[in-house]
Design a protein around this motif. Sequence first.
Motif, PDB file in Angstrom:
ATOM      1  N   ILE A 339       0.786  -1.205   0.000  1.00  0.00           N
ATOM      2  CA  ILE A 339       0.000   0.000   0.000  1.00  0.00           C
ATOM      3  C   ILE A 339       0.828   1.270   0.000  1.00  0.00           C
ATOM      4  O   ILE A 339       0.572   2.198  -0.759  1.00  0.00           O
ATOM      5  CB  ILE A 339      -0.915  -0.014   1.235  1.00  0.00           C
ATOM      6  CG1 ILE A 339      -2.101  -0.886   0.932  1.00  0.00           C
ATOM      7  CG2 ILE A 339      -1.374   1.370   1.586  1.00  0.00           C
ATOM      8  CD1 ILE A 339      -3.010  -1.021   2.084  1.00  0.00           C
ATOM      9  N   CYS A 340       1.736   1.388   0.944  1.00  0.00           N
ATOM     10  CA  CYS A 340       2.432   2.678   1.029  1.00  0.00           C
ATOM     11  C   CYS A 340       3.914   2.476   1.302  1.00  0.00           C
ATOM     12  O   CYS A 340       4.356   1.380   1.475  1.00  0.00           O
ATOM     13  CB  CYS A 340       1.819   3.548   2.117  1.00  0.00           C
ATOM     14  SG  CYS A 340       2.063   2.887   3.747  1.00  0.00           S
TER      15      CYS A 340
ATOM     16  N   PRO B  59      -1.462   0.588   7.789  1.00  0.00           N
ATOM     17  CA  PRO B  59      -2.867   0.965   7.606  1.00  0.00           C
ATOM     18  C   PRO B  59      -3.801  -0.238   7.462  1.00  0.00           C
ATOM     19  O   PRO B  59      -4.966  -0.178   7.858  1.00  0.00           O
ATOM     20  CB  PRO B  59      -2.862   1.812   6.335  1.00  0.00           C
ATOM     21  CG  PRO B  59      -1.529   1.639   5.717  1.00  0.00           C
ATOM     22  CD  PRO B  59      -0.590   1.139   6.749  1.00  0.00           C
ATOM     23  N   VAL B  60      -3.280  -1.322   6.908  1.00  0.00           N
ATOM     24  CA  VAL B  60      -4.105  -2.518   6.761  1.00  0.00           C
ATOM     25  C   VAL B  60      -4.421  -3.109   8.136  1.00  0.00           C
ATOM     26  O   VAL B  60      -5.556  -3.470   8.451  1.00  0.00           O
ATOM     27  CB  VAL B  60      -3.381  -3.568   5.891  1.00  0.00           C
ATOM     28  CG1 VAL B  60      -4.124  -4.887   5.910  1.00  0.00           C
ATOM     29  CG2 VAL B  60      -3.216  -3.065   4.478  1.00  0.00           C
ATOM     30  N   ILE B 134      -7.165   3.548   1.397  1.00  0.00           N
ATOM     31  CA  ILE B 134      -6.614   3.154   2.686  1.00  0.00           C
ATOM     32  C   ILE B 134      -5.209   3.711   2.789  1.00  0.00           C
ATOM     33  O   ILE B 134      -4.510   3.828   1.800  1.00  0.00           O
ATOM     34  CB  ILE B 134      -6.645   1.622   2.856  1.00  0.00           C
ATOM     35  CG1 ILE B 134      -6.161   1.241   4.237  1.00  0.00           C
ATOM     36  CG2 ILE B 134      -5.879   0.910   1.786  1.00  0.00           C
ATOM     37  CD1 ILE B 134      -6.498  -0.170   4.628  1.00  0.00           C
ATOM     38  N   GLU B 345       3.652  -5.241   5.810  1.00  0.00           N
ATOM     39  CA  GLU B 345       4.187  -4.286   6.781  1.00  0.00           C
ATOM     40  C   GLU B 345       3.590  -4.484   8.165  1.00  0.00           C
ATOM     41  O   GLU B 345       3.836  -3.702   9.071  1.00  0.00           O
ATOM     42  CB  GLU B 345       3.933  -2.863   6.289  1.00  0.00           C
ATOM     43  CG  GLU B 345       4.516  -2.659   4.900  1.00  0.00           C
ATOM     44  CD  GLU B 345       4.979  -1.245   4.642  1.00  0.00           C
ATOM     45  OE1 GLU B 345       4.375  -0.328   5.203  1.00  0.00           O
ATOM     46  OE2 GLU B 345       5.937  -1.082   3.881  1.00  0.00           O
TER      47      GLU B 345
END
Lengths: 340, 363
Positions: A339-340, B59-60, B134, B345
């Motif tokens: 995602i990031c 964030p997940v 997200i 992560e």
Amino acid sequence: MKYAEDDLIILGHGSGGTLTNQLIKDVFQQAYGNPVLDELLDAAVLEVGEGRIAFSTDSFVVDPIFFPGGDIGTLAVSGTVNDLAVSGAKPLYLSAGFIIEEGLPIRDLRRIVQSIQDTAQAAGVQVVTGDTKVVDRGSADKIFINTAGIGLIPAGRHLSPRLMEPGDVVLVSGTMGDHGLTILAQREGLAFSTPVESDCAPVNRITKAVMEAGGDGVRCMRDPTRGGLATTLNELAMQSERGVLLSEEEIPFLREVVGACEMLGLDPLYLANEGKVIAVVAPQVADQVLEAMRALPEGRGAVRIGEVIAEEEGLVLLETELGATRILGMLEGEPLPRIC
Amino acid sequence: MKPSNKKYARYLLEQLHQEIDRPLTVMEVCGTHTVAIAKSGIRELLPEKMQLLSGPGCPVCVTDDCDLDYVMALVRQEGIILATFGDMMRVPGTKSSLLQEKSKGADVRVVYSPADALQLAVENKGSQVVFLGIGFETTTPVVAAALEQAIQMGLKNFSVFSLHKLVPPIMRVLLDDPQVKIDAFLNPGHVCAILGTEPFQFIAREYGKPCVVAGFETTDILEALLLIVRQYREQCLAVDIQYKRVVRPEGNPVAVGFIEKYFSPMTARWRGIGEVPGSGLELREEFAQYDARRRFPITVEPGQSRKGCACGEVLKGIKLPYDCPLFGKACTPAKPVGPCMVSTEGSCAAYFRYGRKKAGANH
């Protein structure tokens, strides 16, 4: 019959009738005809020398079918040839079965079949039998290929992870992750300033060089395809019931692969290779085996990346660049971007 | 790592060992830091007096079951295409994951940027494309930019399901929790590149704890840890920037402007932590038609939380992943119980992938 530039595969090409015969003659035989195949019998009849036979099969469904460094045809030959080669065999004969989606341009098929011929020639193998099926649009994705192959293992040669001993040396023939990254980048339409190419190619010259140089000191070989170096070494660790200790800074990667992986959140240790060999050899022969690998253009980048240890059986450990040690696990599921 | 960097990293480690004069617990609040720390093996080489904890920085992982169940219910509706980053695919809600829904026929597409989701909307005019937004302050500006583009293009079949969250409010929650013992924070480099340091000043001012904005190379992290040790030695506890090549004290006002134009703060649910006022982002009222929650209202029954899953305590740094009874047994990356084990992560996944040796010999 000559096919026009924009002719497409239709269902009739898989009917077994005239259209099929024409396709075989004008596309397949034209590219890789040979006395055995040209007999067009129900089965290829082969002369095989003394020794044990290695037999392997693999199916290829790669998307996209053309990618930098090769195509599904290159892959279909390399994949099976390499499985035979790392088993210690000299690859001899292949079969090639095609499942084609109606509507595939015949020029695409020709291109793929030409790659099969080129790769087979490079590997010194012959395609001696084949099959073609055509399915409705939507029932397959453009083209799927299955190849099976046989090779000959000379008497007295025995390779197995069970032969791995503490102190044995782990070698790789070149950079890791090139194929996996190329395919992911193509699939997702990611463009890099320096394009990376798939490494897909036969490795049987490398394996031959390894066995000639290493003799009985060669314990086993693998081609680190799906799941990459990390997963393949985990399999070796489990099968041998030994530990494997890798040195992070010795593992070779292309700078572009490392950069793209950082961007995508992927670990290149888990990306597929299609033209590389892992060899586990006795320490006494390691230097000469490395030298023999490096003497070949496709093995130029060969290096020593780690060793077999008695402790931590079944596990792969990685000594990080800082000198800490961590576990290198197997791949779980498909590598997905972050995602990031 | 370049030889010069390696030498520098060794030097920094040596300095840490020499200079640390009290026990210090430092929390990193960014999943990328968690992974960088685990991959490099820093933890094993630090002085015994220094402990690193992983915070709610993925964030997940902080996504609540209720929100996940909403998303699963949404993708089961006819005519919906859900565009999501790959990390969300395997995250289990109370009953299923997007991967499972996809195998049952839901139209779920993995995208690499919100712009790809816009493209999907252009190409699939007959369907409603919902982008699963997200991420923290780093990702939100990009989503805001995509919204702006969607409005300019007059797209009627594009909306955002916002799960966006804010970092400073959750850091306050941690500091207010008497169970949480943290002496300093390693601040997320990329979030601070957007926000700057002002939103974090309260940590030094009100709580008297240092935080250092760190980059993601091994030497960045070690440098930041050394800065923390020195702040304590000199008793000058402040917000400092180690990641100066990227982060400016004023942050990136353009990006912040984008966030504020399209989003406003709301109460958000954090997995294992609960509702935190002002810690989430929803689309502003005037953009309601691009808000998937308003466009597709679904009532989700609160599901049963997983027995034994200690995600909440792990996210707050009260427990280490190893301390969770499910870790490595019922819960592994291949069969995750909680999101912390799914995301690359996530702290549990990072500890499982890179740190099992230290956990004992049961794997």
